[in-house]
Design an enzyme around this catalytic site. Structure first.
Site, PDB file in Angstrom:
ATOM      1  N   ASN A  11      74.777 -65.658 -42.137  1.00  0.00           N
ATOM      2  CA  ASN A  11      74.215 -64.539 -42.892  1.00  0.00           C
ATOM      3  C   ASN A  11      75.115 -64.329 -44.103  1.00  0.00           C
ATOM      4  O   ASN A  11      76.212 -63.802 -43.976  1.00  0.00           O
ATOM      5  CB  ASN A  11      74.191 -63.289 -41.998  1.00  0.00           C
ATOM      6  CG  ASN A  11      73.808 -62.040 -42.755  1.00  0.00           C
ATOM      7  OD1 ASN A  11      73.334 -62.106 -43.894  1.00  0.00           O
ATOM      8  ND2 ASN A  11      74.007 -60.884 -42.136  1.00  0.00           N
ATOM      9  N   TRP A  12      74.630 -64.755 -45.252  1.00  0.00           N
ATOM     10  CA  TRP A  12      75.475 -64.675 -46.457  1.00  0.00           C
ATOM     11  C   TRP A  12      75.558 -63.258 -47.023  1.00  0.00           C
ATOM     12  O   TRP A  12      76.327 -63.004 -47.930  1.00  0.00           O
ATOM     13  CB  TRP A  12      74.942 -65.635 -47.533  1.00  0.00           C
ATOM     14  CG  TRP A  12      75.292 -67.077 -47.279  1.00  0.00           C
ATOM     15  CD1 TRP A  12      75.941 -67.584 -46.179  1.00  0.00           C
ATOM     16  CD2 TRP A  12      75.046 -68.188 -48.147  1.00  0.00           C
ATOM     17  NE1 TRP A  12      76.108 -68.948 -46.308  1.00  0.00           N
ATOM     18  CE2 TRP A  12      75.562 -69.333 -47.520  1.00  0.00           C
ATOM     19  CE3 TRP A  12      74.422 -68.321 -49.389  1.00  0.00           C
ATOM     20  CZ2 TRP A  12      75.483 -70.608 -48.090  1.00  0.00           C
ATOM     21  CZ3 TRP A  12      74.341 -69.583 -49.961  1.00  0.00           C
ATOM     22  CH2 TRP A  12      74.872 -70.712 -49.317  1.00  0.00           C
ATOM     23  N   LYS A  13      74.708 -62.362 -46.528  1.00  0.00           N
ATOM     24  CA  LYS A  13      74.664 -60.995 -47.078  1.00  0.00           C
ATOM     25  C   LYS A  13      74.485 -61.079 -48.606  1.00  0.00           C
ATOM     26  O   LYS A  13      73.808 -61.986 -49.080  1.00  0.00           O
ATOM     27  CB  LYS A  13      75.906 -60.217 -46.660  1.00  0.00           C
ATOM     28  CG  LYS A  13      76.121 -60.295 -45.140  1.00  0.00           C
ATOM     29  CD  LYS A  13      77.159 -59.368 -44.597  1.00  0.00           C
ATOM     30  CE  LYS A  13      77.271 -59.567 -43.096  1.00  0.00           C
ATOM     31  NZ  LYS A  13      78.201 -58.666 -42.450  1.00  0.00           N
ATOM     32  N   HIS A  97      69.551 -55.836 -38.897  1.00  0.00           N
ATOM     33  CA  HIS A  97      71.008 -55.967 -39.021  1.00  0.00           C
ATOM     34  C   HIS A  97      71.610 -54.558 -39.119  1.00  0.00           C
ATOM     35  O   HIS A  97      71.016 -53.661 -39.729  1.00  0.00           O
ATOM     36  CB  HIS A  97      71.357 -56.793 -40.261  1.00  0.00           C
ATOM     37  CG  HIS A  97      72.812 -57.117 -40.315  1.00  0.00           C
ATOM     38  ND1 HIS A  97      73.749 -56.220 -40.760  1.00  0.00           N
ATOM     39  CD2 HIS A  97      73.501 -58.223 -39.927  1.00  0.00           C
ATOM     40  CE1 HIS A  97      74.954 -56.767 -40.654  1.00  0.00           C
ATOM     41  NE2 HIS A  97      74.828 -57.987 -40.150  1.00  0.00           N
ATOM     42  N   GLU A  99      73.819 -53.334 -40.908  1.00  0.00           N
ATOM     43  CA  GLU A  99      73.975 -52.804 -42.271  1.00  0.00           C
ATOM     44  C   GLU A  99      72.658 -52.211 -42.763  1.00  0.00           C
ATOM     45  O   GLU A  99      72.635 -51.200 -43.461  1.00  0.00           O
ATOM     46  CB  GLU A  99      74.494 -53.914 -43.206  1.00  0.00           C
ATOM     47  CG  GLU A  99      75.972 -54.176 -42.959  1.00  0.00           C
ATOM     48  CD  GLU A  99      76.433 -55.589 -43.265  1.00  0.00           C
ATOM     49  OE1 GLU A  99      75.753 -56.324 -43.990  1.00  0.00           O
ATOM     50  OE2 GLU A  99      77.511 -55.956 -42.744  1.00  0.00           O
ATOM     51  N   GLU A 169      75.528 -57.827 -31.935  1.00  0.00           N
ATOM     52  CA  GLU A 169      76.537 -57.647 -32.975  1.00  0.00           C
ATOM     53  C   GLU A 169      77.158 -56.259 -32.857  1.00  0.00           C
ATOM     54  O   GLU A 169      76.610 -55.284 -33.408  1.00  0.00           O
ATOM     55  CB  GLU A 169      75.899 -57.796 -34.360  1.00  0.00           C
ATOM     56  CG  GLU A 169      75.331 -59.175 -34.627  1.00  0.00           C
ATOM     57  CD  GLU A 169      75.415 -59.506 -36.108  1.00  0.00           C
ATOM     58  OE1 GLU A 169      76.071 -60.498 -36.439  1.00  0.00           O
ATOM     59  OE2 GLU A 169      74.846 -58.770 -36.922  1.00  0.00           O
ATOM     60  N   GLY A 175      82.657 -57.746 -39.858  1.00  0.00           N
ATOM     61  CA  GLY A 175      83.432 -57.693 -41.097  1.00  0.00           C
ATOM     62  C   GLY A 175      84.813 -57.074 -40.937  1.00  0.00           C
ATOM     63  O   GLY A 175      85.471 -56.761 -41.925  1.00  0.00           O
ATOM     64  N   SER A 214      82.715 -60.976 -36.722  1.00  0.00           N
ATOM     65  CA  SER A 214      84.005 -61.630 -36.966  1.00  0.00           C
ATOM     66  C   SER A 214      84.167 -62.962 -36.236  1.00  0.00           C
ATOM     67  O   SER A 214      85.272 -63.317 -35.812  1.00  0.00           O
ATOM     68  CB  SER A 214      85.171 -60.682 -36.637  1.00  0.00           C
ATOM     69  OG  SER A 214      85.153 -59.573 -37.514  1.00  0.00           O
ATOM     70  N   GLY A 235      78.918 -64.010 -40.473  1.00  0.00           N
ATOM     71  CA  GLY A 235      78.901 -63.448 -41.822  1.00  0.00           C
ATOM     72  C   GLY A 235      79.931 -64.137 -42.705  1.00  0.00           C
ATOM     73  O   GLY A 235      79.702 -65.232 -43.228  1.00  0.00           O
ATOM     74  N   GLY A 236      81.091 -63.525 -42.818  1.00  0.00           N
ATOM     75  CA  GLY A 236      82.136 -63.998 -43.734  1.00  0.00           C
ATOM     76  C   GLY A 236      82.424 -65.489 -43.648  1.00  0.00           C
ATOM     77  O   GLY A 236      82.498 -66.180 -44.670  1.00  0.00           O
TER      78      GLY A 236
HETATM   79  P1  PGA Z   1      80.990 -61.085 -39.964  1.00  0.00           P
HETATM   80  O1  PGA Z   1      79.472 -60.584 -40.082  1.00  0.00           O
HETATM   81  O2  PGA Z   1      80.956 -62.452 -39.334  1.00  0.00           O
HETATM   82  O3  PGA Z   1      81.495 -61.103 -41.369  1.00  0.00           O
HETATM   83  O4  PGA Z   1      81.703 -60.086 -39.103  1.00  0.00           O
HETATM   84  C1  PGA Z   1      78.553 -60.838 -39.059  1.00  0.00           C
HETATM   85  C2  PGA Z   1      77.215 -60.240 -39.402  1.00  0.00           C
HETATM   86  O5  PGA Z   1      77.189 -59.157 -40.001  1.00  0.00           O
HETATM   87  O6  PGA Z   1      76.159 -60.821 -39.106  1.00  0.00           O
END
Ligand code: PGA
Length: 255
Positions: A11-13, A97, A99, A169, A175, A214, A235-236
């Site tokens: 997930n590149w956001k 998600h 967010e 999640e 993050g 993470s 994500g990251g």
């Molecule tokens: P993260 O994000 O790996 O940067 O913690 C995961 C996500 O939000 O899907």
């Protein structure tokens, strides 16, 4: 990891650009990846480019969206429909998600409608669910997750869930660099599978449940050893092709 084919989803956001799209499409080919499914969900404006690069480089990457509208079409400024996603060859969509739930106020009901809309149109939804730190401290983790899942099951029926993916999640792990431990994650994944089994045991066994929060090149292997973890939503670490490749390799060797 159980016998289900692992899925590693990036997930590149709101990150990345065309050159990162091209780097990933070149790197993730059938020599590198053969026993697992790998998915990249770039910002929607790059989905078309990713699909084209995947075709040009014969990449094994699946292409997905980070969100999808529950509406078919019309006056919904800024939204993206399932037909648009299909036209640019996206085959997965993340829904709910944390967010989007926290920042954009998406309710469990709205997320369920998005799940239904994706599924009804041949796009595999990845339903995200997870507790906040406060909810974990208050012992509400299972309640929060059961509610998110129940709302979806009530709308689409349990049978439909076998064609979807669930991502656990924990909000406190996203993050933050503070992943759930493999044991913490396994306990919740086990709960999710057990909860689905109350509706239908066969569906429960067939659903891929990803862990997200993470995940990185150092902690992935231990997470993938857990019975009910069928992959990861990253994500990251999905923005750095070497790190993401290591996570994929860990999933392949855990099979
Ligand atoms: P993260 O994000 O790996 O940067 O913690 C995961 C996500 O939000 O899907």
């Amino acid at each position: 990891m159980s016998q289900l084919k692992p899925l590693i989803a990036g997930n590149w956001k709101m990150n990345g650009n065309k050159s990162l799209v091209s780097e990933f499409a070149q790197k993730f080919n059938s020599q590198a990846i053969n026993e697992i499914d790998v998915l990249i969900c770039p910002p929607s404006i790059y989905i078309d480019e990713l699909a084209k690069q995947v075709e040009a480089h014969k990449s094994v990457l699946n292409v997905g969206a980070q969100n999808v509208s529950e509406q078919d079409s019309g006056a919904f400024t800024g939204e993206i429909s399932v037909d648009m996603l299909k036209e640019v060859k996206a085959s997965f969509a993340i829904v709910g998600h944390s967010e989007r739930r926290a920042i954009f106020g998406e309710s469990p009901q709205l997320v369920a409608l998005k799940y239904k809309q994706a599924l009804a149109n041949g796009i595999t939804p990845i339903l995200c669910t997870g507790e906040t730190e406060q909810e974990r401290e208050d012992d509400k983790t299972f309640d929060v997750i059961a509610t998110d899942i129940n709302v979806v099951v009530e709308l689409v029926g349990i049978e439909a869930l076998k064609n979807g993916v669930i991502a656990y999640e924990p909000v406190w792990a996203i993050g933050t660099g503070k992943s759930a431990t493999p044991e913490q994650a396994q306990a919740v994944h086990h709960f999710i599978r057990g909860h689905l089994a109350k509706y239908d045991a066969e569906v429960a066994q067939g659903v891929r449940i990803l862990y997200g929060g993470s995940v990185n090149e150092n902690n992935a292997a231990e997470l993938f050893k857990q019975n009910d973890i069928n992959g990861a939503l990253v994500g990251g670490a999905s923005l750095v092709s070497d790190k993401f490749m290591t996570i994929c390799n860990n999933a392949q060797s855990s099979k």
